[in-house]
Design a protein around this motif. Structure first.
Motif, PDB file in Angstrom:
ATOM      1  N   ASP A  85       0.862  -1.194   0.000  1.00  7.41           N
ATOM      2  CA  ASP A  85       0.000   0.000   0.000  1.00  7.41           C
ATOM      3  C   ASP A  85       0.893   1.236   0.000  1.00  7.41           C
ATOM      4  O   ASP A  85       1.820   1.354   0.815  1.00  7.41           O
ATOM      5  CB  ASP A  85      -0.900   0.012   1.240  1.00  7.41           C
ATOM      6  N   THR A  86       0.603   2.162  -0.872  1.00  4.66           N
ATOM      7  CA  THR A  86       1.495   3.309  -1.069  1.00  4.66           C
ATOM      8  C   THR A  86       1.635   4.175   0.176  1.00  4.66           C
ATOM      9  O   THR A  86       2.660   4.845   0.348  1.00  4.66           O
ATOM     10  CB  THR A  86       0.994   4.181  -2.242  1.00  4.66           C
ATOM     11  N   ASP A  87       0.617   4.181   1.045  1.00  3.04           N
ATOM     12  CA  ASP A  87       0.690   5.028   2.229  1.00  3.04           C
ATOM     13  C   ASP A  87       1.414   4.365   3.398  1.00  3.04           C
ATOM     14  O   ASP A  87       1.442   4.923   4.498  1.00  3.04           O
ATOM     15  CB  ASP A  87      -0.723   5.440   2.665  1.00  3.04           C
ATOM     16  N   LYS A  88       2.008   3.209   3.155  1.00  5.80           N
ATOM     17  CA  LYS A  88       2.679   2.489   4.239  1.00  5.80           C
ATOM     18  C   LYS A  88       4.154   2.219   3.945  1.00  5.80           C
ATOM     19  O   LYS A  88       4.789   1.399   4.598  1.00  5.80           O
ATOM     20  CB  LYS A  88       1.946   1.173   4.519  1.00  5.80           C
ATOM     21  N   ALA A  89       4.721   2.934   3.002  1.00  9.63           N
ATOM     22  CA  ALA A  89       6.103   2.692   2.597  1.00  9.63           C
ATOM     23  C   ALA A  89       7.108   3.009   3.689  1.00  9.63           C
ATOM     24  O   ALA A  89       8.219   2.464   3.704  1.00  9.63           O
ATOM     25  CB  ALA A  89       6.435   3.486   1.335  1.00  9.63           C
ATOM     26  N   ARG A  90       6.749   3.892   4.640  1.00 10.39           N
ATOM     27  CA  ARG A  90       7.706   4.264   5.681  1.00 10.39           C
ATOM     28  C   ARG A  90       8.058   3.102   6.612  1.00 10.39           C
ATOM     29  O   ARG A  90       9.031   3.181   7.365  1.00 10.39           O
ATOM     30  CB  ARG A  90       7.155   5.450   6.475  1.00 10.39           C
ATOM     31  N   LEU A  91       7.312   2.009   6.540  1.00  7.89           N
ATOM     32  CA  LEU A  91       7.701   0.811   7.275  1.00  7.89           C
ATOM     33  C   LEU A  91       9.117   0.384   6.913  1.00  7.89           C
ATOM     34  O   LEU A  91       9.885  -0.075   7.779  1.00  7.89           O
ATOM     35  CB  LEU A  91       6.729  -0.340   6.972  1.00  7.89           C
TER      36      LEU A  91
END
Length: 339
Positions: A85-91
């Motif tokens: 999911d593009t909004d979870k890349a900071r993982l």
């Protein structure tokens, strides 16, 4: 014919038979390269989708290396979080250090690190999703509000929680229906951590080199091995020869080389900048896409039943012994990639 001649003929026949048998065994068991195949890199990922921890020595268990995929970030609806999911890349940017049950987290988006001892931290059992194709929600441990607040700031995911494996957790490796490879254990069951499909992922350094050569030919930037999140990286094989392996041994630990790993859009995210692009999937599609639509890089491993001796470890530079080839996959590799 003299008595001496009569004795020599059977001896010659026996020698020829032994030589033929030896040649057959060598052809079917011995690796196609002359040098040793060795472990060049070992990784664990304590929190699913977060950064790797590079190890010199790892401890194998039936579920995976000790410390691998023992926790995940779960959203406010009880669903696992992933940079698909593009909004979870900071993982990807959450760095982890691990000492036994103690985890230390750092993120460029949070001023202070966060440390937690999973063995002693107060936790609450919760039912959550761990994989899109998992048949039902599983019970994990929620590690509390302080952990949740830190991970929300680090990831930007509203209401997310840190959850992890507790006592009584059970889950089996997942057959990818597009690959169609049965789990090679009695009953078709093999325990796994919070990894997607299997307890271990093996990749081949020569395959990455070949992929980067093809990327360069297409005018694209190279990628590093972080894109593929392996546990064990080996060198000494020819490119893509890992496809052909069926059974290996590393420092007395035996593995089935089971299912090819079909790659997803997580490989297209630059781990440093978090920018997304079409590579390496676009290039993999030109030569690694099978009829089932899977673009494969790497092989899932499952420990042979009883194949992990007590106290066993695997260390960088250990030799990888090839015990058996999958003849069907080997024939495919020889047709497509052997040079």
């Amino acid at each position: 014919m003299s008595k001496a001649s009569s004795a020599i003929v059977p001896a010659i026949v026996a020698t020829i038979a032994v030589s033929a048998t030896t040649l057959f065994v060598w052809k079917h068991i011995k690796t196609s390269v002359t040098g040793a195949v060795t472990v060049s890199e070992l990784n664990v990922y304590p929190v699913k989708s977060c950064a790797e921890v590079r190890l010199d020595t790892a401890t194998p268990t039936p579920k995976g290396f000790d410390g691998d995929r023992i926790a995940q970030v779960t959203d406010k609806n009880g669903k696992y979080c992933t940079p698909r999911d593009t909004d979870k890349a900071r993982l990807f940017q959450i760095q982890v250090e691990i000492w036994g049950s103690v985890l230390l987290f750092q993120s460029p988006h949070v001023n202070e690190p966060f440390e937690i001892d999973l063995a002693t931290a107060k936790s609450t059992p919760v039912k959550v999703e761990v994989l899109a194709v998992a048949p039902e929600k599983l019970t994990l441990e929620d590690y509390g509000d302080e952990a949740a607040a830190w991970f929300e700031e680090a990831t930007g995911i509203p209401g997310c929680r840190l959850t992890g494996i507790g006592e009584g957790y059970e889950r089996s490796s997942m057959v990818n229906p597009s690959q169609g490879d049965a789990i090679p254990t009695e009953g078709g069951v093999s325990p796994v951590s919070l990894a997607d499909e299997a307890p271990y992922l093996l990749t081949n350094r020569a395959s990455l080199d070949d992929l980067n050569k093809r990327l360069k030919e297409r005018g694209k930037d190279p990628v590093d091995m972080r894109r593929f999140r392996p546990n064990i990286v080996i060198e000494g094989l020819k490119p893509w020869e890992e496809d052909a392996l069926k059974k290996i041994r590393i420092n007395h630990v035996e593995f089935w080389v089971w299912q090819r790993c079909g790659r997803c859009t997580m490989t297209t995210v630059d781990r440093d900048t978090l920018e997304r692009g079409g590579e390496p999937l676009a290039t993999l599609s030109t030569f690694r896409e099978r009829a089932n639509g899977m673009r494969n890089f790497g092989m899932h491993l499952i420990p042979v039943e009883g194949g992990i001796p007590q106290g066993a470890t695997i260390t960088v530079d250990d030799e990888v012994e090839i015990l058996e080839y999958d003849e069907e996959r080997r024939a495919e590799w020889e047709k497509l990639y052997a040079k």
